[in-house]
Design an enzyme around this catalytic site. Structure first.
Site, short mmCIF file in Angstrom:
data_model
loop_
_atom_site.label_atom_id
_atom_site.label_comp_id
_atom_site.label_asym_id
_atom_site.label_seq_id
_atom_site.Cartn_x
_atom_site.Cartn_y
_atom_site.Cartn_z
N GLU A 91 8.68 14.18 -6.50
CA GLU A 91 7.77 13.47 -7.41
C GLU A 91 6.98 12.38 -6.69
OE1 GLU A 91 10.25 13.52 -11.64
OE2 GLU A 91 10.51 11.87 -10.23
N GLY A 123 4.10 9.79 -5.85
CA GLY A 123 3.00 9.10 -6.51
C GLY A 123 2.16 8.39 -5.47
N ARG A 124 2.73 7.28 -4.98
CA ARG A 124 2.05 6.43 -3.99
C ARG A 124 1.56 7.22 -2.77
NH1 ARG A 124 3.91 1.23 -3.47
NH2 ARG A 124 5.64 1.97 -4.75
N ARG A 128 0.51 -6.27 -7.25
CA ARG A 128 1.63 -6.01 -6.34
C ARG A 128 1.98 -7.18 -5.42
NH1 ARG A 128 1.66 -2.68 -2.82
NH2 ARG A 128 3.81 -1.99 -2.98
N TYR A 177 5.90 -8.25 -6.13
CA TYR A 177 6.97 -8.10 -5.14
C TYR A 177 6.54 -8.37 -3.71
CZ TYR A 177 5.66 -3.36 -6.86
OH TYR A 177 5.01 -2.27 -7.37
N CYS A 210 -6.49 -18.37 -12.70
CA CYS A 210 -5.98 -19.75 -12.78
C CYS A 210 -4.50 -19.79 -12.47
CB CYS A 210 -6.26 -20.32 -14.16
SG CYS A 210 -7.99 -20.56 -14.43
N GLU A 211 -4.14 -19.36 -11.29
CA GLU A 211 -2.75 -19.36 -10.83
C GLU A 211 -2.78 -19.60 -9.33
OE1 GLU A 211 0.09 -18.48 -12.61
OE2 GLU A 211 -0.94 -17.93 -14.46
N TYR A 266 -0.78 2.06 -8.04
CA TYR A 266 -0.25 0.90 -8.76
C TYR A 266 -1.21 -0.29 -8.76
CZ TYR A 266 3.88 3.82 -8.30
OH TYR A 266 4.74 4.89 -8.34
N1 PLP Z 1 9.66 9.39 -9.91
C1 PLP Z 1 10.17 8.39 -10.64
C2 PLP Z 1 11.23 8.69 -11.63
C3 PLP Z 1 9.72 7.07 -10.46
O1 PLP Z 1 10.24 6.09 -11.18
C4 PLP Z 1 8.70 6.82 -9.50
C5 PLP Z 1 8.20 5.46 -9.27
O2 PLP Z 1 8.56 4.49 -9.83
C6 PLP Z 1 8.18 7.91 -8.79
C7 PLP Z 1 8.68 9.16 -9.01
C8 PLP Z 1 7.08 7.74 -7.80
O3 PLP Z 1 7.38 6.91 -6.75
P1 PLP Z 1 6.32 6.74 -5.59
O4 PLP Z 1 5.03 6.36 -6.20
O5 PLP Z 1 6.87 5.64 -4.76
O6 PLP Z 1 6.25 8.05 -4.85
#
Ligand code: PLP
Length: 420
Positions: free
Chosen positions: A281, A283-284, A321, A325, A350-351, A379
């Site tokens: 899975e 994303g990033r 981000r 963190y 304003c921070e 993100y």
């Molecule tokens: N799968 C799950 C269940 C997640 O919670 C996340 C990110 O929070 C991802 C996949 C994707 O992570 P990344 O964007 O770091 O690949």
């Protein structure tokens, strides 16, 4: 289309190439181009701040995942973790590339369906899915719900008996990353700890349990924990699907050297049984380096012997981000890359904590300059807010020299749209 290795910035002698989208280059006018589009011109046409993506970069990374799996195993699924960039144009592009989709809320599900993702290719996540979200998934025919708690087992059995489900396991593996984006450890709000898994499996009566899921966390460079993950899950019991989550890290700073997609897939498959379908899975690592944010410099404040603040027309409302963190970023001026003026990039909110990047080197920044922050594709848009009632930026997709706005800039009128 540019390949992952093909970085014309690199050949222009810029060590920075790997944080920028594939195919980025410095044009004859000395300006940075993304997807063949001059960023100074993009700033003039669409305004700032703006999220600018190289469409081909997203495609190349999606294909790199598919190719890496295809070269190694027959049964696999690459599931786009849409929380990284839940934008209709991205959903469409990735559905077209043949990816499946992970959604973490009713809203993301709505977007994925609206963009054309086949419901059976969607995986619904969440540690606290509402009844309404489970009903929405049932009514849409969502392929798989990833069970996250005992309460949810009971709820889903009532709402959608017969639903195909995976069980989310927190395997007790803590990769090296920021605590806020680490999810594989025992002390987590997500999923079932290893001790609870047998009880959870026993509790399921009216649902079809077809697999197990684990997500160790995000922005991970160390592949070793992934090598044992499939084996650990397979040890729980034999199910047709093993979903090994996402989390591969990307290069945010010039010093970051993340593993390749191929090495990551190798690690995922290291201990995977060959009679199951393996899912991951990302994303990033699909969208993160595909996008940059462009800003206009408004003020430059020099405090002698202390610091130079370069203030831009966005900040924590378009990129949370660094504040959330401590994420680190680089920055460059779009028409003068490099330079040796040590700068802190401040937002306009304003921070005092609204600092986008520290200790970056720019070429004598001045009001009016277009500043580029690379690696904001994941993100950023996803976590954007209206803090200080600042309208959210547009999203621009660039390809072969054409730029198209796929999400327009919010207006002041949008800010009162929900007033009753
Ligand atoms: N799968 C799950 C269940 C997640 O919670 C996340 C990110 O929070 C991802 C996949 C994707 O992570 P990344 O964007 O770091 O690949």
């Amino acid at each position: 289309m540019a390949s992952l290795e093909e970085h014309s910035l690199m050949s222009a002698g810029q060590p920075a190439a790997h944080v920028f989208p594939i195919g980025s280059r410095i044009n004859e006018a000395g300006r940075l181009e993304i997807g063949g589009c001059d960023l100074v011109e993009i700033a003039e046409t669409f305004g700032t701040p703006a999220y600018v993506y190289a469409e081909d970069d997203i495609r190349a990374r999606a294909r790199a995942y598919l190719d890496a799996f295809r070269a190694r195993i027959e049964r696999f699924e690459v599931v786009y973790a849409s929380k990284a960039f839940p934008c209709t144009a991205a959903f469409r592009l990735l559905a077209g590339e043949g990816l499946s989709c992970d959604v973490a809320s009713g809203g993301e599900l709505h977007l994925a369906l609206g963009a054309g993702f086949a419901p059976e290719r969607i995986y619904l996540h969440g540690n606290n899915k509402s009844d309404a979200e489970l009903e929405q998934a049932r009514d849409a025919g969502v392929g798989h719900v990833v069970l996250d708690s005992f309460d949810e087992i009971d709820r889903l059995e009532r709402i959608a008996p017969g639903q195909r489900v995976l069980l989310r396991v927190t395997p007790g593996i803590s990769p090296s990353t920021h605590a806020f984006i680490s999810t594989g450890q025992v002390d987590s709000k997500f999923g079932f700890g290893m001790d609870d898994v047998p009880r959870a499996i026993e509790r399921i009566r009216e649902l079809e349990l077809v697999g197990l899921h684990a997500h160790l966390g995000s922005q991970i460079f160390d592949l070793e924990p992934y090598e044992r993950l499939a084996e650990l899950l397979a040890g729980i019991g034999r199910y047709p699907l093993l979903n090994l989550g996402g989390g591969l890290g990307i290069a945010y700073t010039y010093d970051d050297r993340p593993p390749s997609i191929e090495d990551y897939v190798d690690a995922l498959l290291e201990s995977a049984p060959d009679d199951v379908t393996i899912l991951c899975e990302p994303g990033r690592s699909i969208v993160g380096n595909a996008g940059v944010t462009i800003y206009r410099v408004g003020t430059v404040k020099r405090i002698p012997d202390v610091r130079t603040y370069v203030a831009v027309d966005g900040g924590m409302s378009d990129n949370l981000r660094p504040m959330l963190y401590g994420a680190r970023y680089e920055a460059e001026l779009a028409d003068r890359l490099g330079g040796d003026t040590l700068c802190t990039i401040a937002g306009k909110h304003c921070e005092s904590g609204d600092i986008l990047a520290r200790d970056v080197r720019l070429d004598d920044p001045r009001p009016g300059d277009v500043l580029v922050m690379p690696a904001t594709g994941a993100y950023g848009h996803a976590m954007a807010s209206n803090y200080n009632a600042i309208p959210r930026p547009p999203v621009i997709f660039c390809r072969d020299g054409d730029a198209r706005e796929v999400v327009r800039r919010e207006t002041f009128e949008d800010l009162t749209l929900r007033d009753v």
